[in-house]
Enzyme design. Structure first.
Site, PDB file in Angstrom:
ATOM      1  N   LYS A 163      -9.213   3.176  -2.560  1.00 26.86           N
ATOM      2  CA  LYS A 163      -9.633   2.742  -1.224  1.00 26.86           C
ATOM      3  C   LYS A 163     -10.961   3.403  -0.857  1.00 26.86           C
ATOM      4  O   LYS A 163     -11.095   4.623  -0.896  1.00 26.86           O
ATOM      5  CB  LYS A 163      -8.547   3.115  -0.217  1.00 26.86           C
TER       6      LYS A 163
ATOM      7  N   CYS B 282      -5.481  -2.697   2.642  1.00 19.81           N
ATOM      8  CA  CYS B 282      -5.318  -2.583   4.096  1.00 19.81           C
ATOM      9  C   CYS B 282      -6.640  -2.882   4.816  1.00 19.81           C
ATOM     10  O   CYS B 282      -7.222  -3.928   4.611  1.00 19.81           O
ATOM     11  CB  CYS B 282      -4.713  -1.230   4.455  1.00 19.81           C
TER      12      CYS B 282
ATOM     13  N   GLU C 219       0.838  -1.198   0.000  1.00 18.79           N
ATOM     14  CA  GLU C 219       0.000   0.000   0.000  1.00 18.79           C
ATOM     15  C   GLU C 219       0.876   1.253   0.000  1.00 18.79           C
ATOM     16  O   GLU C 219       1.919   1.308   0.660  1.00 18.79           O
ATOM     17  CB  GLU C 219      -0.874  -0.006   1.259  1.00 18.79           C
TER      18      GLU C 219
END
Length: 306
Positions: free
Chosen positions: A131, A165, A44
């Site tokens: 995200k 994540c 990430e």
């Protein structure tokens, strides 16, 4: 049989910024070729950086001028998609013959997004995922993605999907990805905790899919020239923990802790049929008469001209 080699490249963003970090990525070309990997997942926010410990001068109700300057520097280190960095990564994919999935900080207008990019050896930049929910104070600096960037892509390795994540802990997002037929679940992260390993094994077991998670690894703040209050001396800023997991929750490679490196494993997507024999979470083990999920995949630009 559809066998292939998948890999996680555990490295971290470098203090010199995106150009230096890109050179570090490109330096692994020979290692990727030698591994025979057809898929390489990277962490990430690798290009653009994960500013762990940075407060950006923000207190509840007000922002300090030095925080705005810190954000301006961070903004300048983000990348355009597409742009010169994506061209270089497409070249790496073409030269190694490997699909790439990696995390970047994407600059779009005056907003930053934590984004995962997909690269194909023939087609170059294949897609992206922004995200959906930045975690905690990440919301200070990153915008939220929408349902228009939730691809699951057909590749020679299998059907790839990327979840970033702590998005991995969103049950409805996982369900949507399972319903899209993900076979190789890519999880770029900066989460180094033991619980992350538990989550990766759970997702592989729940989704009956292969999971490839790549975490950043960073030296101690002191070694990086950072000042983080109450940080234990010599403790790494991010310790890594990249791991590859099979569809029954079995660890195939890793976790790699405390150093940079490439881990790899051989997978066979035919194994997914066997694994789903007694548990297909969106198939015969679902209860659509009781539960139903609706996923809005429309882009939400905020301003729409018609």
């Amino acid at each position: 049989m559809p066998q292939s080699i998948v890999a996680a490249l555990q490295i971290g963003s470098l203090p010199g910024g995106k150009a230096e970090t890109l050179e570090q990525i490109l330096s692994y070309e020979s290692a990727i070729i030698d591994s025979g990997a057809q898929l390489v997942v990277m962490p990430e926010a690798l290009l653009g950086g994960y500013p762990k410990g940075e407060g950006f001068g923000t207190q509840l109700g007000y922002r300090l001028a030095e925080g705005r300057e810190a954000f301006a520097r961070y903004f300048a280190n983000a990348i355009e998609v597409p742009g010169v960095e994506t061209q270089a990564l497409a070249g790496l994919s073409a030269r190694t013959g490997a699909n790439l999935v990696l995390g970047v900080i994407e600059r779009s207008g005056s907003t930053l997004y934590c984004t995962a990019l997909y690269f194909d050896p023939q087609q170059g930049l294949l897609g992206k995922h922004r995200k959906l929910m930045p975690t905690g104070t990440e919301r200070l600096i990153w915008g939220q993605g929408d349902g228009s960037t939730l691809p699951v892509l057909d590749t020679p390795v299998g059907r790839l999907g990327a979840v970033i994540c702590w998005e991995n802990m969103m049950p409805l997002l996982r369900t949507a990805m399972y319903a899209k037929g993900v076979e190789v679940w890519c999880a770029p992260t900066v989460d180094e905790r033991e619980m992350w390993q538990v989550s990766m094994r759970h997702i592989a077991h729940e989704g009956r899919c292969f999971v490839v998670s790549a975490c950043q690894v960073q030296d101690s703040p002191q070694a990086l020239g950072l000042e983080i209050a109450n940080w234990p001396a010599e403790r790494p800023l991010i310790a890594g923990g990249s791991v590859i997991v099979g569809p029954m929750g079995d660890v195939l490679a890793g976790p790699l802790v405390g150093r940079a490196g490439l881990i790899s494993a051989s997978i066979d997507t035919d194994d997914l049929v066997r694994a789903r024999y007694d548990y297909d979470v969106v198939g015969h083990y679902a209860r659509p008469d009781v539960f139903e999920l609706s996923v809005d995949q429309r882009a939400k630009p905020g301003v729409r001209f018609t």
